[in-house]
Scaffold this active site. Sequence first.
Site, PDB file in Angstrom:
ATOM      1  N   LYS A 149       0.918  -1.235  -0.343  1.00  0.00           N
ATOM      2  CA  LYS A 149       0.428  -0.105  -0.049  1.00  0.00           C
ATOM      3  C   LYS A 149       1.190   1.160  -0.097  1.00  0.00           C
ATOM      4  O   LYS A 149       0.557   1.852  -0.876  1.00  0.00           O
ATOM      5  CB  LYS A 149      -0.683   0.010   1.440  1.00  0.00           C
ATOM      6  CG  LYS A 149      -2.352  -0.686   1.241  1.00  0.00           C
ATOM      7  CD  LYS A 149      -3.414  -0.829   1.501  1.00  0.00           C
ATOM      8  CE  LYS A 149      -4.502  -2.340   1.653  1.00  0.00           C
ATOM      9  NZ  LYS A 149      -5.675  -1.545   2.743  1.00  0.00           N
ATOM     10  N   LYS A 153      -8.590 -11.855  -9.404  1.00  0.00           N
ATOM     11  CA  LYS A 153      -9.744 -11.761  -8.281  1.00  0.00           C
ATOM     12  C   LYS A 153     -10.558 -10.106  -8.981  1.00  0.00           C
ATOM     13  O   LYS A 153     -10.890  -9.324  -8.643  1.00  0.00           O
ATOM     14  CB  LYS A 153      -9.103 -11.342  -7.050  1.00  0.00           C
ATOM     15  CG  LYS A 153      -8.580 -10.863  -6.619  1.00  0.00           C
ATOM     16  CD  LYS A 153      -8.325 -11.371  -4.595  1.00  0.00           C
ATOM     17  CE  LYS A 153      -8.400  -9.458  -3.874  1.00  0.00           C
ATOM     18  NZ  LYS A 153      -8.687  -9.861  -2.800  1.00  0.00           N
ATOM     19  N   LYS A 183     -12.370  -4.921  -4.531  1.00  0.00           N
ATOM     20  CA  LYS A 183     -12.902  -3.298  -4.589  1.00  0.00           C
ATOM     21  C   LYS A 183     -12.068  -2.482  -5.366  1.00  0.00           C
ATOM     22  O   LYS A 183     -12.697  -1.219  -5.231  1.00  0.00           O
ATOM     23  CB  LYS A 183     -13.159  -2.582  -3.327  1.00  0.00           C
ATOM     24  CG  LYS A 183     -13.869  -3.545  -2.237  1.00  0.00           C
ATOM     25  CD  LYS A 183     -14.554  -3.211  -1.182  1.00  0.00           C
ATOM     26  CE  LYS A 183     -12.934  -4.155  -0.052  1.00  0.00           C
ATOM     27  NZ  LYS A 183     -13.941  -3.514   1.228  1.00  0.00           N
TER      28      LYS A 183
HETATM   29  P1  ATP Z   1      -9.130  -5.096  -1.151  1.00  0.00           P
HETATM   30  O1  ATP Z   1      -9.057  -5.633  -3.130  1.00  0.00           O
HETATM   31  O2  ATP Z   1      -9.325  -3.750  -1.928  1.00  0.00           O
HETATM   32  O3  ATP Z   1      -7.953  -5.109  -0.997  1.00  0.00           O
HETATM   33  P2  ATP Z   1     -10.852  -6.938  -1.634  1.00  0.00           P
HETATM   34  O4  ATP Z   1     -12.437  -6.337  -2.288  1.00  0.00           O
HETATM   35  O5  ATP Z   1      -9.978  -7.748  -1.749  1.00  0.00           O
HETATM   36  O6  ATP Z   1     -10.431  -5.269  -1.318  1.00  0.00           O
HETATM   37  P3  ATP Z   1     -10.929  -6.963   1.281  1.00  0.00           P
HETATM   38  O7  ATP Z   1     -11.689  -5.951   2.628  1.00  0.00           O
HETATM   39  O8  ATP Z   1      -9.868  -7.404   2.192  1.00  0.00           O
HETATM   40  O9  ATP Z   1     -12.128  -6.861  -0.145  1.00  0.00           O
HETATM   41  O10 ATP Z   1     -11.875  -8.477   1.831  1.00  0.00           O
HETATM   42  C1  ATP Z   1     -12.669  -8.874   2.569  1.00  0.00           C
HETATM   43  C2  ATP Z   1     -12.766 -10.084   2.759  1.00  0.00           C
HETATM   44  O11 ATP Z   1     -13.086 -10.471   1.433  1.00  0.00           O
HETATM   45  C3  ATP Z   1     -11.610 -10.435   3.312  1.00  0.00           C
HETATM   46  O12 ATP Z   1     -11.577 -11.955   3.609  1.00  0.00           O
HETATM   47  C4  ATP Z   1     -11.674 -12.332   1.593  1.00  0.00           C
HETATM   48  O13 ATP Z   1     -10.265 -12.683   2.203  1.00  0.00           O
HETATM   49  C5  ATP Z   1     -12.341 -11.947   0.957  1.00  0.00           C
HETATM   50  N1  ATP Z   1     -12.093 -11.343  -0.609  1.00  0.00           N
HETATM   51  C6  ATP Z   1     -12.069 -10.480  -1.414  1.00  0.00           C
HETATM   52  N2  ATP Z   1     -12.297 -11.303  -2.788  1.00  0.00           N
HETATM   53  C7  ATP Z   1     -12.616 -11.606  -2.631  1.00  0.00           C
HETATM   54  C8  ATP Z   1     -12.770 -12.764  -4.219  1.00  0.00           C
HETATM   55  N3  ATP Z   1     -12.846 -11.861  -5.003  1.00  0.00           N
HETATM   56  N4  ATP Z   1     -13.312 -14.178  -4.130  1.00  0.00           N
HETATM   57  C9  ATP Z   1     -13.246 -14.566  -3.101  1.00  0.00           C
HETATM   58  N5  ATP Z   1     -12.759 -13.908  -1.990  1.00  0.00           N
HETATM   59  C10 ATP Z   1     -12.747 -12.567  -1.845  1.00  0.00           C
END
Ligand code: ATP
Length: 331
Positions: free
Chosen positions: A114, A197, A200
Amino acid sequence: MSKKRVLSGIQPTHDSFHLGNYLGALKQWVHLQSDNDAYYCVVDLHALTVETDPKLLQKRTLLSAAQLIAIGIDPNKSTLFVQSHVPAHNQLAWVFECITGFGEASRMTQFKDKSQKGGAERTNVGLFTYPILQAADILLYQPDFVPVGEDQRQHVELTRDIAERFNKKFGKVFNIPQAQIIKSLAKINDLQDPTAKMSKSAASMAGVIELLDTPEATMKKFKSSVTDDGKEIKFDEKAKPGISNLLTIHSALSGKSIESLESQFSGKGYGEFKTEVAEIVISNLEPITRRTNELMSDKAELIKILEIGAQRANQVASETLKSAYSAIGLI
Ligand code: ATP
Ligand code: LTN
């Protein structure tokens, strides 16, 4: 046998959670609350590491709590609360900052990523101490397990190291928790780039299905999802990443096996398949959106629910903080 305690947290950094969060992590939270003593926290203090408008942060904190309830976190079964409502999180974090090495904190890959992405200008000290606050979030509640995604493994390891160090130096105060790495039965990928994946922070939201999207928007995103070569509906992550991702989504929501879906759709075209996946997603998301909107339309009631959660959380957290303060010599 007494129930195991679990604790997890999620940041209110966006208006809506996405299908990856839901199928990969949050559904597991719902499942875990039946047999465990569950604590779930909307970590608004962590969200301050990203610059946000105050009004937006307020809204997103409430929206996050509302979505958690809407997907099935039952505030009577689980303790659902907002991190900043429990002052012990900051209080214990300071103690932990004083027993964590600078080098140790510098090795956290999330911080490295980050801070590199944001550059020196946008890297605040909060981003650096983020995992130490997370250790306090966890250890205050003496949980047995911390259900998180793979990306959080290192933070839970640091949490364990801090707890062990504290216990060794000052006497046993903390239970040593284990990371319960959620083996996403469903790792959901981006509909536009099915080799990445769903996230967000994706550059475009066109391939990200948000829980609060309108049915029309959801349908559109599925219809314009990338199409693989060939015509067959077959699970093959290498040759057909797009179709495989859609099969995973269907299977996670319908409970049908991938094989049975392959035979159900044998001979049918991509278009028909995409529409059916969209329909099943829409029918699963519709009650979640409705319930979220209901909760958001009565904010006073929602805040009341969170206050009750905070009371319960404060009771447990303040006990642990008292023991930690006393062990370390604060009178
Ligand atoms: P960023 O990409 O900004 O890090 P994110 O969308 O990956 O955010 P997080 O807040 O890091 O979301 O994740 C919250 C939870 O959702 C975590 O436990 C993460 O493992 C799960 N998660 C996030 N994206 C996925 C995905 N595409 N498939 C399965 N699980 C996910
Ligand atoms: N860093 C986590 C969110 C988080 C958390 C926690 C998870 C903050 N405090 C305590 C589990 C336990 C994330 O970004 N997913």
